[in-house]
Design a protein around this motif. Structure first.
Motif, mmCIF file in Angstrom:
data_model
loop_
_atom_site.group_PDB
_atom_site.id
_atom_site.type_symbol
_atom_site.label_atom_id
_atom_site.label_comp_id
_atom_site.label_asym_id
_atom_site.label_seq_id
_atom_site.Cartn_x
_atom_site.Cartn_y
_atom_site.Cartn_z
ATOM 1 N N ILE A 66 47.355 46.975 3.877
ATOM 2 C CA ILE A 66 46.185 46.872 3.013
ATOM 3 C C ILE A 66 44.952 47.190 3.845
ATOM 4 O O ILE A 66 44.780 46.689 4.959
ATOM 5 N N PHE A 67 44.098 48.049 3.323
ATOM 6 C CA PHE A 67 42.911 48.490 4.049
ATOM 7 C C PHE A 67 41.726 47.585 3.712
ATOM 8 O O PHE A 67 41.612 47.064 2.598
ATOM 9 N N ARG A 68 40.854 47.424 4.705
ATOM 10 C CA ARG A 68 39.622 46.669 4.511
ATOM 11 C C ARG A 68 38.412 47.566 4.796
ATOM 12 O O ARG A 68 38.536 48.600 5.454
ATOM 13 N N VAL A 69 37.281 47.151 4.271
ATOM 14 C CA VAL A 69 36.068 47.946 4.424
ATOM 15 C C VAL A 69 35.564 47.824 5.862
ATOM 16 O O VAL A 69 35.318 46.717 6.355
ATOM 17 N N GLY A 70 35.443 48.961 6.530
ATOM 18 C CA GLY A 70 34.909 48.969 7.892
ATOM 19 C C GLY A 70 33.474 49.431 7.955
ATOM 20 O O GLY A 70 32.727 49.075 8.875
ATOM 21 N N MET A 71 33.053 50.213 6.940
ATOM 22 C CA MET A 71 31.691 50.760 6.948
ATOM 23 C C MET A 71 31.313 51.152 5.530
ATOM 24 O O MET A 71 32.178 51.537 4.735
ATOM 25 N N VAL A 72 30.024 51.029 5.195
ATOM 26 C CA VAL A 72 29.522 51.451 3.892
ATOM 27 C C VAL A 72 28.390 52.438 4.115
ATOM 28 O O VAL A 72 27.431 52.147 4.838
ATOM 29 N N GLU A 73 28.495 53.605 3.511
ATOM 30 C CA GLU A 73 27.455 54.626 3.598
ATOM 31 C C GLU A 73 26.890 54.887 2.203
ATOM 32 O O GLU A 73 27.649 55.102 1.262
ATOM 33 N N VAL A 74 25.567 54.819 2.093
ATOM 34 C CA VAL A 74 24.882 55.151 0.841
ATOM 35 C C VAL A 74 23.983 56.345 1.116
ATOM 36 O O VAL A 74 22.980 56.228 1.823
ATOM 37 N N ASP A 75 24.351 57.489 0.609
ATOM 38 C CA ASP A 75 23.580 58.719 0.799
ATOM 39 C C ASP A 75 22.656 58.950 -0.392
ATOM 40 O O ASP A 75 22.966 58.573 -1.523
ATOM 41 N N GLY A 76 21.523 59.592 -0.126
ATOM 42 C CA GLY A 76 20.566 59.909 -1.181
ATOM 43 C C GLY A 76 19.337 59.027 -1.163
ATOM 44 O O GLY A 76 18.422 59.221 -1.966
ATOM 45 N N LEU A 77 19.298 58.038 -0.256
ATOM 46 C CA LEU A 77 18.164 57.125 -0.223
ATOM 47 C C LEU A 77 16.950 57.719 0.488
ATOM 48 O O LEU A 77 15.900 57.088 0.537
ATOM 49 N N GLN A 78 17.095 58.914 1.038
ATOM 50 C CA GLN A 78 15.955 59.515 1.722
ATOM 51 C C GLN A 78 14.810 59.819 0.761
ATOM 52 O O GLN A 78 13.651 59.941 1.178
ATOM 53 N N ASP A 79 15.112 59.912 -0.541
ATOM 54 C CA ASP A 79 14.057 60.174 -1.524
ATOM 55 C C ASP A 79 13.398 58.900 -2.035
ATOM 56 O O ASP A 79 12.465 58.962 -2.831
ATOM 57 N N VAL A 80 13.880 57.719 -1.585
ATOM 58 C CA VAL A 80 13.277 56.454 -1.990
ATOM 59 C C VAL A 80 12.009 56.235 -1.194
ATOM 60 O O VAL A 80 11.965 56.468 0.030
ATOM 61 N N ALA A 81 10.964 55.768 -1.865
ATOM 62 C CA ALA A 81 9.621 55.779 -1.295
ATOM 63 C C ALA A 81 9.454 54.858 -0.083
ATOM 64 O O ALA A 81 8.779 55.207 0.876
ATOM 65 N N THR A 82 10.064 53.658 -0.116
ATOM 66 C CA THR A 82 9.754 52.669 0.919
ATOM 67 C C THR A 82 10.981 52.313 1.738
ATOM 68 O O THR A 82 12.112 52.326 1.260
ATOM 69 N N ASP A 83 10.724 51.962 3.019
ATOM 70 C CA ASP A 83 11.802 51.497 3.891
ATOM 71 C C ASP A 83 12.353 50.160 3.423
ATOM 72 O O ASP A 83 13.520 49.850 3.654
ATOM 73 N N THR A 84 11.519 49.361 2.770
ATOM 74 C CA THR A 84 11.954 48.037 2.317
ATOM 75 C C THR A 84 13.128 48.149 1.352
ATOM 76 O O THR A 84 14.106 47.401 1.448
ATOM 77 N N VAL A 85 13.052 49.095 0.428
ATOM 78 C CA VAL A 85 14.135 49.279 -0.545
ATOM 79 C C VAL A 85 15.393 49.760 0.164
ATOM 80 O O VAL A 85 16.501 49.269 -0.084
ATOM 81 N N ARG A 86 15.246 50.697 1.072
ATOM 82 C CA ARG A 86 16.420 51.207 1.784
ATOM 83 C C ARG A 86 17.082 50.102 2.605
ATOM 84 O O ARG A 86 18.310 49.982 2.642
ATOM 85 N N ASP A 87 16.262 49.294 3.262
ATOM 86 C CA ASP A 87 16.825 48.197 4.061
ATOM 87 C C ASP A 87 17.508 47.165 3.175
ATOM 88 O O ASP A 87 18.548 46.599 3.550
ATOM 89 N N ASP A 88 16.944 46.909 2.002
ATOM 90 C CA ASP A 88 17.538 45.941 1.085
ATOM 91 C C ASP A 88 18.913 46.409 0.633
ATOM 92 O O ASP A 88 19.881 45.631 0.591
ATOM 93 N N VAL A 89 19.030 47.684 0.286
ATOM 94 C CA VAL A 89 20.317 48.237 -0.130
ATOM 95 C C VAL A 89 21.320 48.180 1.016
ATOM 96 O O VAL A 89 22.482 47.788 0.828
ATOM 97 N N SER A 90 20.875 48.513 2.218
ATOM 98 C CA SER A 90 21.783 48.523 3.370
ATOM 99 C C SER A 90 22.300 47.123 3.674
ATOM 100 O O SER A 90 23.492 46.935 3.958
ATOM 101 N N ARG A 91 21.411 46.111 3.604
ATOM 102 C CA ARG A 91 21.854 44.736 3.861
ATOM 103 C C ARG A 91 22.894 44.290 2.845
ATOM 104 O O ARG A 91 23.889 43.645 3.193
ATOM 105 N N GLN A 92 22.661 44.631 1.594
ATOM 106 C CA GLN A 92 23.609 44.232 0.557
ATOM 107 C C GLN A 92 24.959 44.906 0.759
ATOM 108 O O GLN A 92 26.013 44.298 0.566
ATOM 109 N N MET A 93 24.955 46.170 1.169
ATOM 110 C CA MET A 93 26.205 46.885 1.355
ATOM 111 C C MET A 93 27.005 46.327 2.527
ATOM 112 O O MET A 93 28.238 46.287 2.501
ATOM 113 N N MET A 94 26.320 45.838 3.555
ATOM 114 C CA MET A 94 27.023 45.328 4.728
ATOM 115 C C MET A 94 27.793 44.044 4.417
ATOM 116 O O MET A 94 28.704 43.674 5.162
#
Length: 342
Positions: free
Chosen positions: A109-137
């Motif tokens: 059975i495989f487990r999650v080793g890494m989460v990549e969210v592509d396309g966030l470069q068009d999001v205006a603020t770093d705060t939103v990108r960091d929030d998404v990254s924290r949730q994915m981790m």
């Protein structure tokens, strides 16, 4: 190895000739009782029975092969990314014409080793990108199941929508095994779309209500950043109005030239029911008759006052007036609501 047998009782559906040639399906067990239960529930017996009813009993192999592939995808969706379901050829001893055995080979059975969210470069603020990254981790270390992937998609979409991107969508998602390890990379590609602000609200369906009256319930002003939570509070505030029965808030398909969302609120007013009108009329009439009776008793009894007393007690003077006021109010209210529904 023990087997989980599903016997194809096709004689009830397609006659004895077909039942004799369409094989029963046996599904071997795995090392996981939970997975075995999922496979037992998912084995598509009705579909195979319909295939037999089609009359091509000698051509059962494509139907069973399709079922094998479907079960493989189901097992992989449980986190066994290298799983396969083996089925012997009909010519082999293990695959006779009256029985076919499907053998799940799950692997690790495989487990999650890494989460990549592509396309966030068009999001205006770093705060939103960091929030998404924290949730994915937070998903790292969990089994790489299909439902986990769906949950991560929902999290990404919700967090970007609350960050004023109402038209965000997922364009690609996949689970990629990491070579040499029982770990997988979750990859989600998003298209944020345009950032949006609240615009004006156009109301439809109003009968007795006024637009400015409902506008005072808006928890936002034109030009505020869009937020679905705020929009939901607005819907609840409209539903809380005593004259509103139902509400539907509609978003446009795109922002306007000023980056605003011109909203549309479809209102269904709570119309007056005939039984309510009749009941209030009866109440008003009873109050009016009671008041008139009290006044009549007062007038007839004036002559009975003791010498030196010129008026009745104050409460007897006030009660008829209150009864008449209530009667006139109820009757007038019902007449106005009948004339102007809603």
């Amino acid at each position: 190895m023990a087997t989980l047998a599903w016997l194809a009782m096709l004689s009830l559906f397609a006659g004895p000739t077909v039942a004799a040639e369409f094989p029963s399906i046996e599904l071997e067990t795995t090392s996981s009782d939970t997975l075995d239960g999922v496979l037992r529930a998912a084995l598509n017996a009705p579909e195979l029975e319909r295939a037999a009813e089609g009359g091509d009993a000698k051509g059962w192999q494509p139907f069973v092969e399709a079922e094998r592939h479907r079960l493989e995808e189901l097992i992989r969706g449980q986190g066994y990314l290298h799983a396969r379901v083996e089925m012997p050829d009909a010519a082999d001893d293990a695959g006779t014409s009256d029985k076919v055995t499907l053998k799940p080979v799950t692997g690790p059975i495989f487990r999650v080793g890494m989460v990549e969210v592509d396309g966030l470069q068009d999001v205006a603020t770093d705060t939103v990108r960091d929030d998404v990254s924290r949730q994915m981790m937070e998903a790292v270390g969990k089994p790489a199941r299909g439902d986990l992937l769906a949950t991560l998609e929902d999290e990404v979409l919700w967090r970007l929508r609350t960050a004023s991107y109402p038209f965000v969508r997922v364009t690609e998602r996949e689970l990629l095994p990491i070579p040499g390890r029982a770990l997988a990379t979750v990859r989600i590609v998003v298209e944020p779309g345009a950032s949006a602000r609240f615009g004006a609200v156009a109301y439809s369906g109003l009968v007795g209500l006024r637009q400015d009256e409902l506008g005072r319930l808006q928890p936002f002003r034109q030009g505020d950043p869009y937020n679905p939570d705020v929009l939901e509070r607005f819907r609840e505030a409209l539903l809380g109005h005593p004259s509103v029965k139902a509400v539907r808030l509609r978003l446009p398909e795109a922002v306007d030239a000023d980056g605003q969302l011109q909203l549309r609120a479809e209102i269904e007013e709570d119309q007056l029911r005939a039984e309510d009108v009749a009941g209030n009329y009866r109440t008003g009439l009873v109050a009016a008759v009671s008041a008139i009776a009290a006044l009549a008793i007062r007038q007839v009894s004036v002559a009975s006052l003791r010498p030196g007393r010129s008026r009745w007690p104050l409460w007897f003077e006030v009660v008829p007036v209150l009864l008449l006021t209530a009667a006139f109010y109820l009757i007038a209210q019902r007449m106005l609501l009948l004339a102007f529904p809603g």
